[in-house]
Motif scaffolding. Sequence first.
Motif, PDB file in Angstrom:
ATOM      1  N   ALA A  70      12.747   3.793   2.216  1.00  0.00           N
ATOM      2  CA  ALA A  70      12.085   4.250   0.999  1.00  0.00           C
ATOM      3  C   ALA A  70      10.589   4.383   1.266  1.00  0.00           C
ATOM      4  O   ALA A  70      10.085   3.899   2.281  1.00  0.00           O
ATOM      5  N   HIS A  71       9.899   5.044   0.355  1.00  0.00           N
ATOM      6  CA  HIS A  71       8.464   5.269   0.486  1.00  0.00           C
ATOM      7  C   HIS A  71       7.774   4.736  -0.767  1.00  0.00           C
ATOM      8  O   HIS A  71       8.124   5.140  -1.877  1.00  0.00           O
ATOM      9  N   ASP A  72       6.813   3.857  -0.581  1.00  0.00           N
ATOM     10  CA  ASP A  72       6.035   3.343  -1.709  1.00  0.00           C
ATOM     11  C   ASP A  72       4.832   4.261  -1.904  1.00  0.00           C
ATOM     12  O   ASP A  72       4.157   4.627  -0.934  1.00  0.00           O
ATOM     13  N   LEU A  73       4.572   4.649  -3.150  1.00  0.00           N
ATOM     14  CA  LEU A  73       3.495   5.594  -3.447  1.00  0.00           C
ATOM     15  C   LEU A  73       2.508   5.022  -4.455  1.00  0.00           C
ATOM     16  O   LEU A  73       2.897   4.300  -5.374  1.00  0.00           O
TER      17      LEU A  73
ATOM     18  N   LEU B 211      12.552   8.607  -8.015  1.00  0.00           N
ATOM     19  CA  LEU B 211      11.254   7.944  -8.104  1.00  0.00           C
ATOM     20  C   LEU B 211      11.325   6.912  -9.212  1.00  0.00           C
ATOM     21  O   LEU B 211      11.678   7.238 -10.345  1.00  0.00           O
ATOM     22  N   GLY B 212      11.027   5.674  -8.880  1.00  0.00           N
ATOM     23  CA  GLY B 212      11.118   4.616  -9.877  1.00  0.00           C
ATOM     24  C   GLY B 212      10.029   3.576  -9.697  1.00  0.00           C
ATOM     25  O   GLY B 212       9.147   3.727  -8.859  1.00  0.00           O
ATOM     26  N   PRO B 213      10.117   2.516 -10.472  1.00  0.00           N
ATOM     27  CA  PRO B 213       9.140   1.435 -10.349  1.00  0.00           C
ATOM     28  C   PRO B 213       9.144   0.879  -8.930  1.00  0.00           C
ATOM     29  O   PRO B 213      10.131   1.017  -8.196  1.00  0.00           O
ATOM     30  N   LEU B 214       8.069   0.256  -8.542  1.00  0.00           N
ATOM     31  CA  LEU B 214       7.952  -0.326  -7.209  1.00  0.00           C
ATOM     32  C   LEU B 214       9.115  -1.278  -6.964  1.00  0.00           C
ATOM     33  O   LEU B 214       9.392  -2.161  -7.782  1.00  0.00           O
ATOM     34  N   GLY B 215       9.817  -1.072  -5.867  1.00  0.00           N
ATOM     35  CA  GLY B 215      10.949  -1.920  -5.531  1.00  0.00           C
ATOM     36  C   GLY B 215      10.519  -3.366  -5.329  1.00  0.00           C
ATOM     37  O   GLY B 215       9.369  -3.646  -4.965  1.00  0.00           O
TER      38      GLY B 215
ATOM     39  N   LEU C  95       0.827  -1.203   0.000  1.00  0.00           N
ATOM     40  CA  LEU C  95       0.000   0.000   0.000  1.00  0.00           C
ATOM     41  C   LEU C  95       0.860   1.251   0.000  1.00  0.00           C
ATOM     42  O   LEU C  95       2.019   1.240   0.401  1.00  0.00           O
ATOM     43  N   CYS C  96       0.250   2.333  -0.423  1.00  0.00           N
ATOM     44  CA  CYS C  96       0.882   3.645  -0.429  1.00  0.00           C
ATOM     45  C   CYS C  96       1.321   4.013   0.989  1.00  0.00           C
ATOM     46  O   CYS C  96       0.613   3.739   1.965  1.00  0.00           O
ATOM     47  N   SER C  97       2.477   4.629   1.104  1.00  0.00           N
ATOM     48  CA  SER C  97       3.036   5.019   2.401  1.00  0.00           C
ATOM     49  C   SER C  97       2.392   6.263   2.995  1.00  0.00           C
ATOM     50  O   SER C  97       2.595   6.564   4.176  1.00  0.00           O
TER      51      SER C  97
ATOM     52  N   GLY D  59      -3.207   7.522   5.729  1.00  0.00           N
ATOM     53  CA  GLY D  59      -4.617   7.548   5.369  1.00  0.00           C
ATOM     54  C   GLY D  59      -4.917   7.073   3.963  1.00  0.00           C
ATOM     55  O   GLY D  59      -6.072   7.017   3.559  1.00  0.00           O
ATOM     56  N   CYS D  60      -3.911   6.721   3.186  1.00  0.00           N
ATOM     57  CA  CYS D  60      -4.126   6.254   1.817  1.00  0.00           C
ATOM     58  C   CYS D  60      -4.115   4.733   1.813  1.00  0.00           C
ATOM     59  O   CYS D  60      -3.181   4.111   2.327  1.00  0.00           O
ATOM     60  N   ALA D  61      -5.129   4.144   1.213  1.00  0.00           N
ATOM     61  CA  ALA D  61      -5.234   2.685   1.171  1.00  0.00           C
ATOM     62  C   ALA D  61      -5.095   2.146  -0.247  1.00  0.00           C
ATOM     63  O   ALA D  61      -5.428   0.999  -0.513  1.00  0.00           O
ATOM     64  N   ARG D  62      -4.582   2.991  -1.165  1.00  0.00           N
ATOM     65  CA  ARG D  62      -4.426   2.538  -2.551  1.00  0.00           C
ATOM     66  C   ARG D  62      -3.148   1.710  -2.710  1.00  0.00           C
ATOM     67  O   ARG D  62      -2.199   1.855  -1.947  1.00  0.00           O
ATOM     68  N   GLU D  63      -3.123   0.900  -3.765  1.00  0.00           N
ATOM     69  CA  GLU D  63      -1.979   0.051  -4.059  1.00  0.00           C
ATOM     70  C   GLU D  63      -0.789   0.897  -4.515  1.00  0.00           C
ATOM     71  O   GLU D  63      -0.938   1.816  -5.327  1.00  0.00           O
ATOM     72  N   ALA D  64       0.392   0.592  -3.998  1.00  0.00           N
ATOM     73  CA  ALA D  64       1.612   1.308  -4.376  1.00  0.00           C
ATOM     74  C   ALA D  64       2.062   0.874  -5.766  1.00  0.00           C
ATOM     75  O   ALA D  64       1.955  -0.293  -6.125  1.00  0.00           O
TER      76      ALA D  64
END
Length: 68
Positions: free
Chosen positions: A41-44, A30-34, A5-7, A10-15
Motif C-alpha cells: 500500500a501507499h501512504d499519502l 483510498l481510505g484512512p491511514l492504515g 510520511l507520504c510515500s 521527495g515528500c516529507a509531509r505526514e501521511a
Amino acid sequence: MRERLCSKVGCAREAVTTLTYDYPDQMAALGPLGLEVNPHAHDLCAIHTERLSVPKGWTVVRHETLRA
C-alpha cells in the motif's frame, strides 16, 4: 509511535490516507491511514491525496471516516 510520511518521492509531509490498487479490477481504494504499514500500500499526505489520479478507465473508491 513514529509519524508515517507520504510515500511520494521527495515528500516529507505526514501521511493521512492509505492507497491500495486492485489491478485485475482496475480500481484504486483510498481510505484512512492504515493501522500498520503495509508493503503493498501507499501512504499519502493530504496534498497528494487531493491530487490523486489514476489511469483512464480506472475507478477510485474513497472510504471516508465517520465524523461525530
